[in-house]
Structures are given as structure tokens and as C-alpha cells.
Design an enzyme around this catalytic site. Structure first.
Site, short mmCIF file in Angstrom:
data_model
loop_
_atom_site.label_atom_id
_atom_site.label_comp_id
_atom_site.label_asym_id
_atom_site.label_seq_id
_atom_site.Cartn_x
_atom_site.Cartn_y
_atom_site.Cartn_z
CB ILE A 56 -0.95 -0.01 1.22
CG1 ILE A 56 -2.00 -1.13 1.08
CG2 ILE A 56 -1.64 1.34 1.38
CD1 ILE A 56 -2.90 -1.30 2.31
N GLY B 142 3.58 -0.79 8.89
CA GLY B 142 2.95 -1.64 9.90
C GLY B 142 3.33 -3.09 9.69
CB ILE B 143 4.85 -5.62 11.42
CG1 ILE B 143 4.80 -5.21 12.91
CG2 ILE B 143 6.02 -4.96 10.71
CD1 ILE B 143 5.92 -5.79 13.74
CB THR B 144 0.46 -8.98 10.85
OG1 THR B 144 1.20 -9.60 9.79
CG2 THR B 144 -0.55 -8.01 10.28
CD GLN C 286 -4.90 -9.19 12.06
OE1 GLN C 286 -5.94 -8.64 11.72
NE2 GLN C 286 -3.74 -8.97 11.45
CE1 TYR D 143 -1.73 -4.70 11.20
CE2 TYR D 143 -4.09 -5.09 11.11
CZ TYR D 143 -2.94 -4.59 10.53
OH TYR D 143 -3.00 -4.00 9.29
N1 CAA Z 1 -13.28 -17.74 16.53
C1 CAA Z 1 -12.80 -18.07 17.77
N2 CAA Z 1 -11.71 -18.80 17.96
C2 CAA Z 1 -11.05 -19.22 16.88
C3 CAA Z 1 -11.46 -18.91 15.56
C4 CAA Z 1 -12.64 -18.14 15.43
N3 CAA Z 1 -13.10 -17.79 14.21
N4 CAA Z 1 -10.58 -19.45 14.70
C5 CAA Z 1 -9.65 -20.09 15.44
N5 CAA Z 1 -9.94 -19.95 16.76
C6 CAA Z 1 -9.19 -20.49 17.88
C7 CAA Z 1 -8.97 -21.99 17.75
O1 CAA Z 1 -10.06 -22.68 18.25
C8 CAA Z 1 -7.73 -22.20 18.59
O2 CAA Z 1 -8.08 -22.28 19.97
P1 CAA Z 1 -7.50 -23.51 20.88
O3 CAA Z 1 -6.05 -23.26 21.03
O4 CAA Z 1 -8.27 -23.36 22.16
O5 CAA Z 1 -7.82 -24.75 20.12
C9 CAA Z 1 -6.95 -20.90 18.42
O6 CAA Z 1 -7.89 -19.93 17.89
C10 CAA Z 1 -5.77 -21.03 17.47
O7 CAA Z 1 -6.24 -21.68 16.34
P2 CAA Z 1 -5.32 -22.71 15.52
O8 CAA Z 1 -4.25 -23.30 16.37
O9 CAA Z 1 -6.23 -23.58 14.74
O10 CAA Z 1 -4.69 -21.80 14.41
P3 CAA Z 1 -3.34 -20.99 14.38
O11 CAA Z 1 -2.85 -20.55 15.73
O12 CAA Z 1 -2.42 -21.71 13.49
O13 CAA Z 1 -3.82 -19.67 13.59
C11 CAA Z 1 -4.90 -17.61 13.28
C12 CAA Z 1 -4.88 -18.93 14.05
C13 CAA Z 1 -3.59 -16.86 13.49
C14 CAA Z 1 -6.02 -16.78 13.86
C15 CAA Z 1 -5.12 -17.89 11.79
O14 CAA Z 1 -6.38 -18.43 11.64
C16 CAA Z 1 -5.02 -16.65 10.96
O15 CAA Z 1 -3.97 -16.29 10.46
N6 CAA Z 1 -6.15 -15.92 10.79
C17 CAA Z 1 -6.21 -14.73 9.96
C18 CAA Z 1 -5.84 -13.52 10.74
C19 CAA Z 1 -5.99 -12.35 9.83
O16 CAA Z 1 -7.06 -12.06 9.30
N7 CAA Z 1 -4.91 -11.62 9.63
C20 CAA Z 1 -4.95 -10.50 8.72
C21 CAA Z 1 -3.58 -10.26 8.19
S1 CAA Z 1 -3.63 -9.01 6.94
C22 CAA Z 1 -3.84 -7.61 7.78
O17 CAA Z 1 -3.78 -7.54 8.96
C23 CAA Z 1 -4.10 -6.39 6.94
C24 CAA Z 1 -5.33 -5.72 7.38
O18 CAA Z 1 -5.25 -4.68 8.00
C25 CAA Z 1 -6.63 -6.29 7.01
#
Ligand code: CAA
Length: 241
Positions: A14, A84-86, A144, A147
Site C-alpha cells: 500500500i 505496519g507489521i502483523t 489479531q 494488531y
Molecule cells: N473464533 C474463535 N476462535 C477461533 C477462531 C474463530 N473464528 N478461529 C480459530 N480460533 C481459535 C482456535 O479454536 C484455537 O483455539 P485452541 O487453542 O483453544 O484450540 C486458536 O484460535 C488457534 O487456532 P489454531 O491453532 O487452529 O490456528 P493458528 O494458531 O495456526 O492460527 C490464526 C490462528 C492466526 C487466527 C489464523 O487463523 C489466521 O492467520 N487468521 C487470519 C488472521 C488475519 O485475518 N490476519 C490478517 C492479516 S492481513 C492484515 O492484517 C491487513 C489488514 O489490515 C486487514
């Protein structure tokens, strides 16, 4: 005279689109970057802008970097806090390091970058500060907490600073992008990203140039009456989700 614009994280994603757009608008542009020197040099060549390396989460580096920009290009009229970072992960498993790193780079940087520039903007009676927040600062996002906290903080920073500087010709606004087609979004696991895109009514990721279009407007002389605002640009994901 041409306005001088400083864009943090302005050599990729961006930020690169913002640098390109402000240059096309007639500004003299300096873009900061953190690490990817190869991409920065390529952007400098492609856009004909100045690029400088420093960590926006480090106060001393910001002071030195800004001093260099001002010495080389003159006082900064437009500041875009884009870098920014994530460090995504579930909060119940998040390390303090992942928390601190995101708050330092995404939020503390607002102070380190804006504080050295604001007095000069006030004295000269003109300034445009545009902070790049996120839909995830507005609505929160699983994985996040760090973030979302930083990006929501940017909105509070914007509203308070806008009021302090409203009578001085200095506007302070946010753009809150949704999911944009950049490396940062590409790092989201494919299955997760697919589900996210399914919640965007426009039916696709946004484009960096679309965010740059909003920044161009907020940075323009004609946007003088718009301050303290958050411009959302997310393909209606926020209202639909
Ligand atoms: N609601 C509630 N809990 C959830 C969930 C949901 N939708 N999805 C997952 N969880 C929980 C799981 O149940 C798990 O809990 P337990 O440890 O109790 O089992 C925990 O979260 C971790 O889940 P996982 O171990 O299965 O998954 P993970 O740790 O490998 O990854 C995550 C989880 C980091 C959230 C991954 O799903 C992810 O990357 N999500 C996307 C995050 C995102 O949208 N980032 C945006 C980046 S881009 C950006 O930031 C730009 C911008 O401004 C838009």
C-alpha cells in the site's frame, strides 16, 4: 511550490502505491523502509523518489531519518503513517514479544514520526497527516488482538490530534483499509483467506491503488475541512460482516 510528502513503509505494498500517487499528484516524495533494500532501490528507480531506511518503532532512528528528509527536501507538508507489521496468533498463546513488536512498530511509531514534525506544520499553517489503520482496528479480528489494538489506537490518536491542530491548518485523518492485495494479506493461510474473501460483498480483495486514491484526497489542499475522520475502504466487509 511542490508539497513535500513522507510515507513510512513507502516502498512496498500500500505504501508504494501511496508514494506513486503522491508523486503523480506533484509532491516531492520521500519513502521510508525498514528492511527490504532491494525492493526499496527498485521503487526509488521506478518512481523517481528518495528512499531512506530506518525503523519507525525506534525514536532516535525516526528523529535522525526525519532530520535527513527535512535537510534534503525541505519541511514535510504531508506525513503518511503507513508502516505496519502483523504477528498473528491466538491471544491465549501469544508471547509478550509478539504483543510488544506490533505495538512498537504500528502504534508507538505514530508518536516517534509525528511529534518531530507537528510543530513545524503548526508554525507554517499547513499539514496533512494520514494514518493507515485497518478494518481490523474497527471490528477486531480473531488472531489479531495485538494488531487490532494498535490499529484502533491509531483512530483515537487521529481524533485527539485533529482537534488540537484544527485551527492551525493541520488535518489529521485515518484511512481504514479492508483486505488489500499485498504481501501482508498473502501471508494469511490460504483456507482462512478464502473464507475472509467470501465475506467481502464486492467479491475481491482491494487494490493498493484504491487506498492511495483515498490518501491522495485527504492529502490534498481541497480536503482542508475534513479532519478527525476515518475513511473506510473495505468493499462493504465491515457493514456486511
Ligand atoms: N473464533 C474463535 N476462535 C477461533 C477462531 C474463530 N473464528 N478461529 C480459530 N480460533 C481459535 C482456535 O479454536 C484455537 O483455539 P485452541 O487453542 O483453544 O484450540 C486458536 O484460535 C488457534 O487456532 P489454531 O491453532 O487452529 O490456528 P493458528 O494458531 O495456526 O492460527 C490464526 C490462528 C492466526 C487466527 C489464523 O487463523 C489466521 O492467520 N487468521 C487470519 C488472521 C488475519 O485475518 N490476519 C490478517 C492479516 S492481513 C492484515 O492484517 C491487513 C489488514 O489490515 C486487514
Amino acid at each position: 511550490m511542490a508539497r513535500v510528502a513522507l510515507v513510512t513503509g513507502g516502498t512496498r505494498g500500500i505504501g508504494k502505491a501511496i508514494s506513486a500517487r503522491l508523486k503523480a499528484d506533484g509532491c516531492v516524495v520521500a519513502a521510508n523502509y525498514a528492511g527490504n533494500a532491494e525492493a526499496a532501490e527498485a521503487t526509488a528507480k521506478e518512481l523517481g523518489i528518495k528512499v531512506l531506511k530506518w525503523d519507525v518503532g525506534d525514536e532516535a532512528q525516526c528523529a535522525a531519518g526525519i532530520a535527513k528528509v527535512v535537510a534534503d527536501l525541505g519541511p514535510v507538508d504531508i506525513l503518511v503513517n503507513n508502516a505496519g507489521i502483523t504477528r498473528d496468533g491466538a491471544f491465549h498463546k501469544m508471547s509478550a514479544e509478539k504483543w510488544r513488536e506490533v505495538i512498537r512498530v504500528d502504534l508507538d511509531s505514530l508518536f516517534y514520526m509525528t511529534r518531530p514534525l507537528i510543530e513545524s506544520m503548526r508554525e507554517r499553517g499547513f499539514g496533512r497527516i494520514v494514518n493507515i489503520s485497518s478494518i481490523n482496528g474497527q471490528k477486531g479480528q480473531v488472531g489479531q488482538v495485538n494488531y487490532s489494538t494498535a490499529k484502533a489506537g491509531m483512530i483515537g490518536f487521529t481524533k485527539a490530534l485533529a482537534q488540537e491542530n484544527a485551527s492551525k491548518g493541520v488535518t489529521v485523518n485515518c484511512v481504514a483499509p479492508g483486505y488489500i492485495d499485498t504481501d501482508m494479506v498473502a501471508a494469511v493461510p490460504e483456507d482462512v483467506l478464502k473464507k475472509i474473501i467470501a465475506t467481502i460483498p464486492v467479491g475481491r480483495l482491494g487494490k493498493a491503488a484504491e487506498i492511495a486514491h483515498a490518501v491522495s484526497f485527504l492529502a490534498s489542499d481541497g480536503a482542508a475541512f475534513m479532519t478527525g475522520a476515518t475513511l473506510t475502504m473495505n468493499g462493504a466487509q465491515y457493514i456486511a460482516g
